[in-house]
Design an enzyme around this catalytic site. Sequence first.
Site, PDB file in Angstrom:
ATOM      1  N   SER A   1       0.789  -1.234   0.000  1.00  0.00           N
ATOM      2  CA  SER A   1       0.000   0.000   0.000  1.00  0.00           C
ATOM      3  C   SER A   1       0.819   1.280   0.000  1.00  0.00           C
ATOM      4  O   SER A   1       0.275   2.367   0.038  1.00  0.00           O
ATOM      5  CB  SER A   1      -0.964  -0.011   1.176  1.00  0.00           C
TER       6      SER A   1
ATOM      7  N   LYS B   1      -6.153   3.116   9.507  1.00  0.00           N
ATOM      8  CA  LYS B   1      -5.332   4.175   8.912  1.00  0.00           C
ATOM      9  C   LYS B   1      -5.946   5.542   9.170  1.00  0.00           C
ATOM     10  O   LYS B   1      -5.231   6.521   9.411  1.00  0.00           O
ATOM     11  CB  LYS B   1      -5.168   3.918   7.417  1.00  0.00           C
TER      12      LYS B   1
END
Length: 928
Positions: A836, A879
């Site tokens: 990511s 996140k």
Amino acid sequence: EGAEESAQSGAIVPAGPRPENFPKVLALPLTRRPLFPGFYAPIHIKDPKLADSLVELRARGTPYVGAFLLKDAKESVVTGEKSEEVKDSDLKGEALYKRLHEYGTFAQVLNVIRSVNSDGPAQVFLMGHRRLRLTGMLSDDPLTVSVEHLKDKSYDETSDIIKATFMEVVASLRDLMRYNPLYKETIQVFVQNMGNSHINAARLADFGSALTTADEPLLQEVLEQLDVEKRLNLALVLLKKELELAKLQATIAKNVEEKISGDQRRFFLMEQLKAIKKELGIEADDKTALTGKFFKERLEPHRKQCPEHVLQVIDEELSKLQGLESSSSEFNVTRNYLDWLTALPWGQYSKENFDVRQAQTVLDEDHYGLSDVKERILEFIAVGKLKGTAVGKIICLSGPPGVGKTSIGKSIAKALDRKFFRFSVGGLSDVAEIKGHRRTYVGAMPGKMVQCLKSTGTANPLVLIDEIDKLGRGHAGDPASALLELLDPEQNANFLDHYLDVPIDLSKVLFVCTANLVENIPAPLLDRMEVIRLVGYITDEKMHIARDYLERQARENCGIKKEQVELSDSAMHSLIETYCREAGVRNLQKHIDKIYRKIALKLVRRELDTPKEEEMKQNNLVTVAETKSNAEDMAIKLTDSAVQEGETLEAETMLPSEKEKVDIAQKLPLEKPPCSEPEEKLTGVKASTASETDNKVPDESASSETKEKEEAEEKKVAEEQIKINDTNLHEFVGSPVFVSDRFYDKTPIGVVMGLAWTAMGGSTLYVETSVIEEGEGKGGLQLTGQLGDVMKESASIAHTFARKYLREIDPQNQFFTNSKLHLHVPAGATPKDGPSAGCTMITSMLSLALSKPVNDDVAMTGEVTLTGRVLAIGGVKEKTVASRRSAVKTIIFPKANKRDYDELLPHVKEGLDVHFVDKYEEIFQIAF
Ligand code: ADP
């Protein structure tokens, strides 16, 4: 013949008396057996006169007598009517003479032993010499008779018959010896006495007969027989009879012996029989009986609920137990087994709570927020209410450490009113932990589930299986498969524990699992679970948790009252922001606990330092001087602390003194009274009595007193209160240990903030790129930061894409062609992997290529393909929370993750500018 005989007898009796010298002899009656020539016989003489005569004979050197057997010795006793009174030993004269057998033995008196008073009865030892015949009576007291000395008829010693009979007698003697050692001795003596001399038939016959235990008439017959051949025959008959007797005796002895040893055998067999009986359960010893009774009694109340197959096993085991020796190891195994079998709560269910409102209260009481988890639990309860039983999918709580997974498991149990049991399978590699050992092993134990049922005492507890993502790999059997059997609702109604060996019904058990990373849970297990994600808390939530839960707990644990402490909001805020930034609150909890422990110490120390009011009063009364010195002390203390106050600012080492300062500042109001009072005291003792009466007054109006007291108390408490704010927080928890993962306030060129997601929750991370060297065609990429394979690939994709993208936006720029780059992801000691960071890397390289920093407070995440498509990532929740913690304002997520983001609670999303992108171009637009 006669010469020969005398020669032979000479072997026994050296000097043979001559027959012609003894035509008359004293007659001695023999009561039991005749005396054979060559044999000794002890006889008992009652008549003292007779004994005297014997002694006299011996003294005269002619100790010879005639020994005659009494006739019908026994008959006289058995049949005799009048003669009964006259005992054989009392017979005398004529009467005695009549009773004597005609044939007797010429005997030598070897010894006469008289009793102590020398006129009593005597013991006489006779030795037979030769046969005699009575011819008449000479005098009657003592009885003297005339006799004829007899000789054996002559015979042919070499005749076959004599020889054969002789041999046979010898053979019989030998046989006899075999049967009875007693004969052996006698025979040996006989043979010895004979010496080397020739044993003739006549002597052998006498000897053989004398040896036997035959009746007197038979023996007398032998004595009377002068024909040696006939005598030998008679002797043989007697010996044969004796032999038979001996044989009979031996058989009897053997039989007796057999009987005795048979009895012993019987005893052993009986013992064995007892053991066998026990084995068969026919009989039992005390301990087994008691143990059996105990188990029966324990089972009795639940017998009805107990499943049939279990009852059967229990009964079988119980009867087996009855047959076992209580000291045997088998007994112990069976007893333990029965212990487990009977201790389990067969069919016993605790009553469940299906009241949604009550459950809600319980859940809210224990945990702040977590509304999705709570909602899910309430749904569960609602289904239970409608359906009657609360069974459903296994709930799996996943999230970083310290977010409350375990404690919410406990709360669920509380809300449902179920018993709670927790077992951690982290690192578990032994299937036996779950399924139990086979009973044959020493120290075998059932598995955790059976232990759980026993310890909770209900068949429907809530079982929290902790750390299910950290299941070990078993070398013998796979724990994951064992867990599967346990958790699968299809299988767990008949869960088979190796130890218990009877299926148990676990279908009513509610399983809740916890995991840090769902990805690590074995797929078949995960398939059966409903995962609820706990993502961690943002500052605001932590604030609430700290205030409403952790602080309260800490206070209770330390026994501190609420009024005694004031922990300001600002202190709490910096505690969360600078000390405890991780996703969970366990660390925060630790810090708060630490603060409260320190407060507790302070409070206790202060109590020790402060003299009690009573004591103070007394001290005041003693002397003024003392109070004065007290005041002086105080003054010194104050100046001391003032001095220290100046110094404290300088260094950390001064911290303790600063603490003291705070102490003293708080102490002052209390310690003042002794300082201000002295003047009053100076006036005398009266002052004290006055104060005492003062004290007495409120007694009359109790209510006003208590009020006053309360007020005073409040005031005192307010004065005592320990205040913690931003400035003195470090005294309690030390200097901040948590360095922010945001270490650039303004990101420099080539540095971009990315978002990562680990088992510890989400976090922000930087990607930095810089140029190593430049030159025509030097383009290249070097990577550091403990990157995994995926991330390395991701970096080279980023490099390629950035190059391509730069060509598009700035065709003249030859940066990538000519510069060797170094890409680093800080915190190089922590291994990192995952796709990511793709977009972050591209942005970082482009920032360097364009020499342009990215906008402030931007963080991004997303995997990028070679063509620039942005792909979905995991951990959006985590996140986002991490971005909030790092004060990020703008977040770039892949478009595919929009749905995840929309699900987030509003307060998490608050104040964030979030962009969802599909292609890299969009990121470029936002970032620069
Ligand atoms: P985990 O199992 O997720 O590692 P724990 O369940 O042990 O974490 O939680 C750690 C501590 O944090 C517990 O004492 C728990 O009470 C507290 N805690 C966690 N989340 C909350 C919350 N939402 N409200 C109140 N306390 C919480």
